[in-house]
Design a protein around this motif. Structure first.
Motif, mmCIF file in Angstrom:
data_model
loop_
_atom_site.group_PDB
_atom_site.id
_atom_site.type_symbol
_atom_site.label_atom_id
_atom_site.label_comp_id
_atom_site.label_asym_id
_atom_site.label_seq_id
_atom_site.Cartn_x
_atom_site.Cartn_y
_atom_site.Cartn_z
ATOM 1 N N UNK A 110 0.753 -1.349 0.205
ATOM 2 C CA UNK A 110 -0.066 0.059 -0.067
ATOM 3 C C UNK A 110 1.001 1.218 -0.001
ATOM 4 N N UNK A 111 1.937 1.403 0.871
ATOM 5 C CA UNK A 111 2.682 2.333 0.707
ATOM 6 C C UNK A 111 3.581 2.772 -0.404
ATOM 7 N N UNK A 112 4.052 1.738 -1.033
ATOM 8 C CA UNK A 112 4.687 1.897 -2.455
ATOM 9 C C UNK A 112 3.739 2.344 -3.454
ATOM 10 N N UNK A 113 2.412 1.915 -3.400
ATOM 11 C CA UNK A 113 1.329 2.225 -4.495
ATOM 12 C C UNK A 113 1.255 3.652 -3.845
ATOM 13 N N UNK A 114 1.110 4.219 -2.756
ATOM 14 C CA UNK A 114 0.642 5.602 -2.457
ATOM 15 C C UNK A 114 2.037 6.444 -3.043
ATOM 16 N N UNK A 115 3.248 5.842 -2.776
ATOM 17 C CA UNK A 115 4.357 6.881 -3.251
ATOM 18 C C UNK A 115 4.532 6.724 -4.827
ATOM 19 N N UNK A 116 4.535 5.745 -5.387
ATOM 20 C CA UNK A 116 4.814 5.598 -6.943
ATOM 21 C C UNK A 116 3.658 5.461 -7.681
ATOM 22 N N UNK A 117 2.297 5.147 -7.293
ATOM 23 C CA UNK A 117 1.297 4.928 -8.265
ATOM 24 C C UNK A 117 1.429 3.739 -8.959
ATOM 25 N N UNK A 118 0.703 3.620 -10.077
ATOM 26 C CA UNK A 118 0.764 2.224 -10.716
ATOM 27 C C UNK A 118 1.991 1.662 -11.053
ATOM 28 N N UNK A 119 2.968 2.466 -11.255
ATOM 29 C CA UNK A 119 4.481 2.035 -11.502
ATOM 30 C C UNK A 119 4.956 1.196 -10.401
ATOM 31 N N UNK A 120 4.300 0.954 -9.402
ATOM 32 C CA UNK A 120 4.569 0.390 -8.188
ATOM 33 C C UNK A 120 4.357 -1.297 -8.204
ATOM 34 N N UNK A 121 3.615 -1.310 -9.284
ATOM 35 C CA UNK A 121 3.025 -2.784 -9.390
ATOM 36 C C UNK A 121 3.911 -3.927 -9.265
ATOM 37 N N UNK A 122 5.004 -3.928 -10.193
ATOM 38 C CA UNK A 122 5.643 -4.937 -10.293
ATOM 39 C C UNK A 122 6.539 -5.098 -8.649
ATOM 40 N N UNK A 123 6.951 -4.178 -8.212
ATOM 41 C CA UNK A 123 7.741 -3.960 -6.782
ATOM 42 C C UNK A 123 6.458 -4.737 -5.815
ATOM 43 N N UNK A 124 5.292 -4.240 -5.940
ATOM 44 C CA UNK A 124 4.276 -4.736 -4.910
ATOM 45 C C UNK A 124 3.999 -6.288 -5.194
ATOM 46 N N UNK A 125 4.085 -6.713 -6.251
ATOM 47 C CA UNK A 125 4.166 -8.296 -6.855
ATOM 48 C C UNK A 125 5.113 -9.061 -6.025
ATOM 49 N N UNK A 126 6.477 -8.446 -6.072
ATOM 50 C CA UNK A 126 7.637 -9.181 -5.720
ATOM 51 C C UNK A 126 7.280 -9.102 -3.862
ATOM 52 N N UNK A 127 7.079 -8.196 -3.358
ATOM 53 C CA UNK A 127 6.613 -8.074 -2.028
ATOM 54 C C UNK A 127 5.640 -8.796 -1.538
ATOM 55 N N UNK A 128 4.487 -8.995 -2.387
ATOM 56 C CA UNK A 128 3.250 -9.640 -1.785
ATOM 57 C C UNK A 128 3.639 -11.111 -1.952
ATOM 58 N N UNK A 129 4.517 -11.646 -3.032
ATOM 59 C CA UNK A 129 4.813 -12.914 -3.029
ATOM 60 C C UNK A 129 5.908 -13.676 -2.525
ATOM 61 N N UNK A 130 6.497 -12.688 -1.654
ATOM 62 C CA UNK A 130 7.506 -13.135 -0.694
ATOM 63 C C UNK A 130 7.088 -14.373 0.291
ATOM 64 N N UNK A 131 8.066 -15.428 0.402
ATOM 65 C CA UNK A 131 7.557 -16.529 1.152
ATOM 66 C C UNK A 131 8.116 -16.603 2.419
#
Length: 170
Positions: A110-131
């Protein structure tokens, strides 16, 4: 009482505390200390630290402990006398937030999306899929570099400060 008109910067002790994670600073104080750059005033720091806690009290604590001082001068006498009273008071650190890895991942995305907008999508996916925590930390480090490229060093420091408050075991 803290001078709300002054601009504060880190003392050498404050710079060392940021460089050395073993400084003994409570996470909330460390986060605020990271945000102090000698340019931001009280109002901006208070707005940035809403999630951290009472900015005025934390600034006072950092000044009393010698981590910050007003730009161009020493800590005001009123702060120095308050330090004597404060050192007699209970100095038990604030309770830490207990955060699970899924909560940390959600918060950071959420923080990344707030900071970077739609361009944060790939970063967010990496974070959300961290095992596990190690994968999460690696993804956050990569995100910090991107935030630094887009928002500058202070933006990256603020990002990391907020993530640290919401990371398991921080």
């Amino acid at each position: 009482m803290i001078d709300k008109q002054a601009i504060y910067h880190k003392t050498p002790k404050g710079v060392e505390a940021i460089a050395n994670r073993q400084s003994g600073l409570a996470p909330k104080l460390r986060s605020l200390l990271i945000m102090i750059d000698g340019k931001r005033g009280y109002t901006e720091l208070a707005a940035m630290s809403l999630v951290v806690g009472d900015c005025e009290q934390m600034l006072l604590q950092l000044a009393q402990d010698g981590f910050i001082e007003p730009v161009g001068g020493a800590v005001p006498a009123s702060t120095a006398s308050a330090h004597a009273v404060s050192s007699m008071a209970n100095t038990e650190p604030a309770p830490l937030m207990v955060v699970s890895l899924p909560e940390a991942k959600r918060f950071t995305a959420r923080l990344l999306t707030d900071l970077l907008g739609p361009s944060a999508e790939v970063l967010c996916m990496k974070i959300e899929t961290a095992k596990n925590l190690a994968e999460f930390v690696a993804a956050v480090k990569r995100a910090r570099e991107i935030v630094r490229d887009v928002k500058g060093n202070s933006g990256a420091e603020n990002f990391i400060a907020q993530v640290e408050l919401h990371t398991p075991g921080s």
